[in-house]
Write a protein that holds these residues in place. Sequence first.
Motif, PDB file in Angstrom:
ATOM      1  N   CYS A   2      -5.158  62.349  25.217  1.00  0.00           N
ATOM      2  CA  CYS A   2      -3.702  62.156  25.159  1.00  0.00           C
ATOM      3  C   CYS A   2      -3.071  63.090  24.132  1.00  0.00           C
ATOM      4  O   CYS A   2      -1.946  63.548  24.328  1.00  0.00           O
ATOM      5  CB  CYS A   2      -3.371  60.698  24.847  1.00  0.00           C
ATOM      6  SG  CYS A   2      -3.792  59.563  26.190  1.00  0.00           S
ATOM      7  N   CYS A  51       0.527  57.267  27.146  1.00  0.00           N
ATOM      8  CA  CYS A  51      -0.680  57.873  27.712  1.00  0.00           C
ATOM      9  C   CYS A  51      -1.883  56.967  27.465  1.00  0.00           C
ATOM     10  O   CYS A  51      -2.657  56.679  28.377  1.00  0.00           O
ATOM     11  CB  CYS A  51      -0.906  59.247  27.096  1.00  0.00           C
ATOM     12  SG  CYS A  51      -2.430  60.058  27.647  1.00  0.00           S
ATOM     13  N   LYS A  56      -4.828  56.812  31.651  1.00  0.00           N
ATOM     14  CA  LYS A  56      -4.819  58.091  32.356  1.00  0.00           C
ATOM     15  C   LYS A  56      -6.169  58.807  32.318  1.00  0.00           C
ATOM     16  O   LYS A  56      -6.594  59.386  33.305  1.00  0.00           O
ATOM     17  CB  LYS A  56      -3.733  58.968  31.723  1.00  0.00           C
ATOM     18  CG  LYS A  56      -3.571  60.343  32.257  1.00  0.00           C
ATOM     19  CD  LYS A  56      -2.415  61.032  31.522  1.00  0.00           C
ATOM     20  CE  LYS A  56      -2.187  62.433  32.007  1.00  0.00           C
ATOM     21  NZ  LYS A  56      -1.038  63.051  31.326  1.00  0.00           N
TER      22      LYS A  56
END
Length: 105
Positions: A2, A51, A56
């Motif tokens: 991230c 994030c 993700k």
Amino acid sequence: RCAGDQGKYWEYRDLTLIQPRQPNGWVLFSQEDLIGFAKKFDLDGNKFSECLNSGKYGKVILEKDRLAKALGIKGSPTIFINGRESGGGFSNIAATIDRELRKTK
């Protein structure tokens, strides 16, 4: 990963690698730890948290962890030199490289 979305992957990674380790070589970070690291690099906290919370990169990270455990890797950094595992810090890695180079003479 991230932090990489904001152009600070390597700096963030390096910071995580110098944190104290457990006896087994691994270290576990809480979400609070990860966000605290992000603040050290002036990352956008909202974007970083989004994030992190989105998962993700979760699959990629879990797959890398699974592979590391399957290979018997106990910590980071760990590299393989001429098929031999070398970990436990950069001084050990350098010593392994030196040993392998001496074999070629």
